[in-house]
Motif scaffolding. Structure first.
Motif, PDB file in Angstrom:
ATOM      1  N   LYS A   1       8.563   6.739  -6.642  1.00 15.38           N
ATOM      2  CA  LYS A   1       8.240   7.870  -5.762  1.00 15.38           C
ATOM      3  C   LYS A   1       6.797   7.782  -5.272  1.00 15.38           C
ATOM      4  N   LEU A   2       5.895   7.360  -6.156  1.00 18.37           N
ATOM      5  CA  LEU A   2       4.489   7.254  -5.799  1.00 18.37           C
ATOM      6  C   LEU A   2       4.290   6.221  -4.691  1.00 18.37           C
ATOM      7  N   VAL A   3       4.980   5.096  -4.794  1.00 15.00           N
ATOM      8  CA  VAL A   3       4.902   4.080  -3.744  1.00 15.00           C
ATOM      9  C   VAL A   3       5.401   4.663  -2.417  1.00 15.00           C
ATOM     10  N   ASP A   4       6.486   5.423  -2.461  1.00 15.90           N
ATOM     11  CA  ASP A   4       7.023   6.033  -1.249  1.00 15.90           C
ATOM     12  C   ASP A   4       6.026   7.003  -0.614  1.00 15.90           C
ATOM     13  N   ILE A   5       5.270   7.712  -1.445  1.00  6.62           N
ATOM     14  CA  ILE A   5       4.262   8.652  -0.939  1.00  6.62           C
ATOM     15  C   ILE A   5       3.116   7.899  -0.262  1.00  6.62           C
ATOM     16  N   LEU A   6       2.612   6.883  -0.937  1.00  3.43           N
ATOM     17  CA  LEU A   6       1.444   6.156  -0.441  1.00  3.43           C
ATOM     18  C   LEU A   6       1.737   5.344   0.810  1.00  3.43           C
ATOM     19  N   LYS A   7       2.946   4.844   0.950  1.00  4.84           N
ATOM     20  CA  LYS A   7       3.263   4.011   2.112  1.00  4.84           C
ATOM     21  C   LYS A   7       3.309   4.824   3.405  1.00  4.84           C
ATOM     22  N   LYS A   8       3.402   6.143   3.283  1.00  7.13           N
ATOM     23  CA  LYS A   8       3.433   6.996   4.477  1.00  7.13           C
ATOM     24  C   LYS A   8       2.051   7.162   5.096  1.00  7.13           C
ATOM     25  N   SER A   9       0.994   7.007   4.283  1.00  4.03           N
ATOM     26  CA  SER A   9      -0.372   7.137   4.795  1.00  4.03           C
ATOM     27  C   SER A   9      -1.243   6.046   4.174  1.00  4.03           C
ATOM     28  N   PRO A  10      -1.018   4.799   4.537  1.00  5.85           N
ATOM     29  CA  PRO A  10      -1.755   3.686   3.920  1.00  5.85           C
ATOM     30  C   PRO A  10      -3.214   3.635   4.355  1.00  5.85           C
ATOM     31  N   LEU A  11      -4.012   2.913   3.599  1.00  8.45           N
ATOM     32  CA  LEU A  11      -5.437   2.773   3.910  1.00  8.45           C
ATOM     33  C   LEU A  11      -5.660   1.963   5.178  1.00  8.45           C
ATOM     34  N   ASP A  12      -4.799   0.973   5.403  1.00  7.81           N
ATOM     35  CA  ASP A  12      -4.903   0.143   6.595  1.00  7.81           C
ATOM     36  C   ASP A  12      -3.557  -0.530   6.842  1.00  7.81           C
ATOM     37  N   THR A  13      -3.489  -1.322   7.907  1.00  9.28           N
ATOM     38  CA  THR A  13      -2.225  -1.959   8.287  1.00  9.28           C
ATOM     39  C   THR A  13      -1.705  -2.909   7.210  1.00  9.28           C
ATOM     40  N   ASN A  14      -2.595  -3.735   6.675  1.00  8.85           N
ATOM     41  CA  ASN A  14      -2.164  -4.715   5.677  1.00  8.85           C
ATOM     42  C   ASN A  14      -1.618  -4.057   4.413  1.00  8.85           C
ATOM     43  N   SER A  15      -2.326  -3.049   3.908  1.00  5.77           N
ATOM     44  CA  SER A  15      -1.849  -2.370   2.700  1.00  5.77           C
ATOM     45  C   SER A  15      -0.568  -1.592   2.988  1.00  5.77           C
ATOM     46  N   GLY A  16      -0.438  -1.093   4.219  1.00  3.40           N
ATOM     47  CA  GLY A  16       0.781  -0.394   4.593  1.00  3.40           C
ATOM     48  C   GLY A  16       1.992  -1.314   4.545  1.00  3.40           C
ATOM     49  N   LYS A  17       1.830  -2.532   5.080  1.00  4.00           N
ATOM     50  CA  LYS A  17       2.920  -3.511   5.042  1.00  4.00           C
ATOM     51  C   LYS A  17       3.239  -3.906   3.604  1.00  4.00           C
ATOM     52  N   ALA A  18       2.196  -4.055   2.793  1.00  4.17           N
ATOM     53  CA  ALA A  18       2.398  -4.430   1.394  1.00  4.17           C
ATOM     54  C   ALA A  18       3.146  -3.336   0.632  1.00  4.17           C
ATOM     55  N   LEU A  19       2.795  -2.088   0.883  1.00  4.63           N
ATOM     56  CA  LEU A  19       3.479  -0.973   0.219  1.00  4.63           C
ATOM     57  C   LEU A  19       4.943  -0.898   0.648  1.00  4.63           C
ATOM     58  N   GLU A  20       5.197  -1.176   1.915  1.00  2.57           N
ATOM     59  CA  GLU A  20       6.583  -1.213   2.387  1.00  2.57           C
ATOM     60  C   GLU A  20       7.356  -2.307   1.664  1.00  2.57           C
ATOM     61  N   LYS A  21       6.710  -3.467   1.502  1.00  2.22           N
ATOM     62  CA  LYS A  21       7.366  -4.581   0.815  1.00  2.22           C
ATOM     63  C   LYS A  21       7.606  -4.254  -0.652  1.00  2.22           C
TER      64      LYS A  21
END
Length: 257
Positions: free
Chosen positions: A36-56
């Motif tokens: 659940k925490l990963v799902d929360i953080l991926k909605k507002s990532p720090l930057d593009t790269n971390s956003g893609k990583a959280l999605e993965k």
């Protein structure tokens, strides 16, 4: 230093994320909280790269079972047939376990109202899992207006975490068994860069590598280290009833006397 409740809450979430990956609990309920925490953080990532990583990471995490995560963790940190990634600040500082950085961390913990639950958690105080867990709880306390911990958090990051986290992250990212953890390191990199800006801490100058004890050189591991590993192995074998280090009970919170 900025005084922003929302930022400190977000910082606590990120530290919580890393803590749960580096001291993964055998309890499935705790694992589902991590999902659940990963799902929360991926909605507002720090930057593009971390956003893609959280999605993965979200795609790779089994939504019902933590077995895959625990297996990858064991392959990276405990497999006797491959290179194991060391996790303590002392190791990256001096090439030994339980060194000066552990003493410094014990002193930092002593300045807070948080205490290590020794029955549940047997890693050293300067291990990344312990540091992330402590920083998560201290950041959450700061968000609750307990500003006396701002300096402690700043010092732990500046004097402990900042000095070795890049080398640790590089070794983990390049590990042959890292899949989930390789994506996590992308997120960690973005977060560490944010912390350096937020806390006004410079990236350390690369230092000469210290000679480190190789994982296969069992004879050079201290008796204390052997005992710690044996305790961890026994704790893990007990299963869900004895969690390795769930973040919510890694410390006993007591009022200062």
């Amino acid at each position: 230093m900025q005084d922003n409740q929302a930022i400190n809450k977000a910082r606590a979430l990120y530290y919580n994320l890393f803590a749960n990956f580096f001291v993964p609990a055998s309890d499935v309920e705790n694992y589902l909280e991590l999902v659940k925490l990963v799902d929360i953080l991926k909605k507002s990532p720090l930057d593009t790269n971390s956003g893609k990583a959280l999605e993965k990471i979200s795609e790779l995490l089994d939504p019902t079972s933590n077995i895959a995560l625990l297996q990858e963790y064991d392959e990276i940190f405990h497999n006797p047939t491959s290179k194991n990634i060391r996790t303590t600040a002392s190791y990256y500082d001096e090439g030994v376990e339980s060194g000066k950085k552990r003493v410094e961390m014990i002193n930092f913990v002593g300045k807070t109202k948080l205490r290590r639950n020794e029955k549940k958690y047997h890693e050293y105080e300067d291990s990344v899992g312990f540091i992330f867990s402590l920083m998560a709880q201290l950041s959450d306390l700061i968000a609750q207006d307990e500003k006396e911990y701002e300096n402690t958090v700043h010092c732990i990051f500046a004097q402990i975490l900042n000095d070795f986290i890049d080398e640790f992250a590089k070794e983990l990212y390049e590990h042959n068994s890292a899949v989930l953890y390789r994506e996590l390191i992308v997120v960690l990199h973005s977060f560490v860069e944010f912390e350096r800006l937020y806390l006004e801490v410079s990236k350390p100058v690369p230092k000469e590598k210290v000679e480190k004890v190789q994982a296969c050189e069992v004879e050079e591991i201290s008796e204390e280290e052997k005992e710690r590993r044996a305790r961890n192995k026994a704790l893990k074998a007990q299963g869900p009833k004895e969690e390795a280090c769930p973040v919510d009970i890694a410390y006993d919170i007591e009022d200062n006397i």
